[in-house]
Each structure stands twice: as C-alpha cells, then as structure tokens.
Design an enzyme around this catalytic site. Structure first.
Site, mmCIF file in Angstrom:
data_model
loop_
_atom_site.group_PDB
_atom_site.id
_atom_site.type_symbol
_atom_site.label_atom_id
_atom_site.label_comp_id
_atom_site.label_asym_id
_atom_site.label_seq_id
_atom_site.Cartn_x
_atom_site.Cartn_y
_atom_site.Cartn_z
ATOM 1 N N GLY A 51 5.317 -8.823 -4.976
ATOM 2 C CA GLY A 51 5.672 -7.417 -4.822
ATOM 3 C C GLY A 51 6.105 -7.163 -3.391
ATOM 4 O O GLY A 51 7.117 -7.672 -2.948
ATOM 5 N N GLN A 52 5.302 -6.421 -2.651
ATOM 6 C CA GLN A 52 5.619 -6.027 -1.276
ATOM 7 C C GLN A 52 6.940 -5.259 -1.247
ATOM 8 O O GLN A 52 7.871 -5.610 -0.522
ATOM 9 C CB GLN A 52 5.663 -7.230 -0.338
ATOM 10 C CG GLN A 52 4.362 -8.024 -0.368
ATOM 11 C CD GLN A 52 4.301 -9.115 0.681
ATOM 12 O OE1 GLN A 52 3.894 -8.899 1.808
ATOM 13 N NE2 GLN A 52 4.723 -10.298 0.303
ATOM 14 N N HIS A 53 6.979 -4.250 -2.087
ATOM 15 C CA HIS A 53 8.150 -3.386 -2.116
ATOM 16 C C HIS A 53 7.799 -2.042 -2.737
ATOM 17 O O HIS A 53 6.760 -1.889 -3.381
ATOM 18 C CB HIS A 53 9.313 -4.030 -2.873
ATOM 19 C CG HIS A 53 8.949 -4.684 -4.173
ATOM 20 N ND1 HIS A 53 8.373 -4.011 -5.217
ATOM 21 C CD2 HIS A 53 9.084 -5.960 -4.595
ATOM 22 C CE1 HIS A 53 8.192 -4.841 -6.224
ATOM 23 N NE2 HIS A 53 8.595 -6.040 -5.876
ATOM 24 N N ALA A 54 8.702 -1.100 -2.504
ATOM 25 C CA ALA A 54 8.647 0.187 -3.206
ATOM 26 C C ALA A 54 10.002 0.369 -3.870
ATOM 27 O O ALA A 54 10.988 -0.263 -3.479
ATOM 28 C CB ALA A 54 8.377 1.323 -2.223
ATOM 29 N N LYS A 99 3.715 -1.426 -3.241
ATOM 30 C CA LYS A 99 2.777 -2.195 -4.062
ATOM 31 C C LYS A 99 2.792 -3.675 -3.715
ATOM 32 O O LYS A 99 3.845 -4.235 -3.391
ATOM 33 C CB LYS A 99 3.063 -1.993 -5.552
ATOM 34 C CG LYS A 99 4.485 -2.315 -5.951
ATOM 35 C CD LYS A 99 4.859 -1.589 -7.225
ATOM 36 C CE LYS A 99 6.361 -1.592 -7.479
ATOM 37 N NZ LYS A 99 7.200 -1.109 -6.385
#
Ligand code: TYD
Length: 145
Positions: A51-54, A99
C-alpha cells in the site's frame, strides 16, 4: 463500527450450515459502492509493507479471506491500526485515506474490492503530497451529510 472519517470496520453475515460458512457481499447493499474491481494480495512476507498510498477517487473494502494482516490508516495526523483476522470482517476505506498493509501471516490472502477500475493517476504515493492534497480541503468528510 465507525473508526474515523468514514473508515468503517464491517462484520458480514456468516451464512451456512453444518457444511461450512459462506459470506455474500453485494455492491451497495453490504458495502457502500458497486464493485468495479477486485484484486487480492498474497505471498507477502511479514516484514513487507504494502500500500503506502492514498487514492483521490477509489474506495476500498479490504478482507483477509485467509490468514491475517494489519492495516495502518492515516488521515492527516490521525493514525490507527486495524487487524484483519477473520474472513467475515472487512474494513471500508474511503478516498483520500493513507493506508499501509503489513504483518502478513504466511497464509494471508487479502481480498480488496473497489468502486473503480485501476487508474494509476489517482494514486498518491508520497505522504507529504497526500498531506498537501488533503489540506487543500477538498476532502473534508466531517462536512459530508
Ligand atoms: P500496488 O498498488 O503497488 O500494490 P499494493 O498497494 O498492494 O502495494 O500495485 C502493484 C502492481 O500492480 C503495480 O505495478 C500496479 C499493478 N496494479 C494494477 O495493474 N491494477 C490494480 O488494480 C492494482 C491494485 C495494481
């Protein structure tokens, strides 16, 4: 259970009988959107962070249909870790929530449902960029009726 700004922990009904369980998810009935895309994540070691994104547009429901994992959500300064550890539980994540998925068990299969087809341009993969976008104020869930 509402966690923060429309991130919702969901428990789905377990149907079934002596033969075993069955969970049904119908778009707009059991989750807040029509399903346009599904994907699933498996085979990630437990030291991996995914993830590590919006997302500017996509909404998601995450379900560990096998095994378990954790989801860290960040909304501005707010941060919370949710453990997904039952096949009939999910977490609804609206757009513009940061997230990260991590701590995958060996048998983890993380199913993801989304309201939109894949568009890499609506992913924000830099946390500072995310904060900047969010602080523009176009994504204030507090004001949503
Ligand atoms: P990525 O978004 O980095 O996965 P995660 O959020 O689980 O860490 O996606 C991994 C790769 O898969 C990347 O090359 C983009 C591609 N991808 C698609 O083609 N379609 C999709 O719907 C998704 C979620 C990813």
């Amino acid at each position: 259970m509402k966690i923060k700004d429309d991130v919702v922990l969901m428990k789905f009904d377990q149907l079934g009988d002596s033969r075993g369980h069955l969970v049904v998810i119908e778009g707009t009935k059991d989750i807040p959107f029509e399903i346009a895309r599904i994907f699933y994540i498996y085979g990630s070691d437990n030291d991996i962070i995914r993830g590590q994104h919006a997302n500017k547009e996509s909404e998601f429901v995450l379900i560990n249909v096998s095994g378990k994992s954790k989801v860290r959500i960040k909304y501005g300064d707010y941060e919370k870790i949710i453990e997904l550890n039952e096949p009939h539980m999910g977490v609804y994540i609206p757009k513009m929530i940061w997230k990260e998925m991590f701590d995958f068990s060996k048998d983890s299969v993380l199913l993801v449902l989304s309201n939109l087809k894949y568009n890499p341009n609506e992913y924000i993969r830099d946390f500072n960029q995310y904060l900047k976008e969010k602080n523009k104020g176009e994504y204030t869930y507090e004001n949503k009726s």
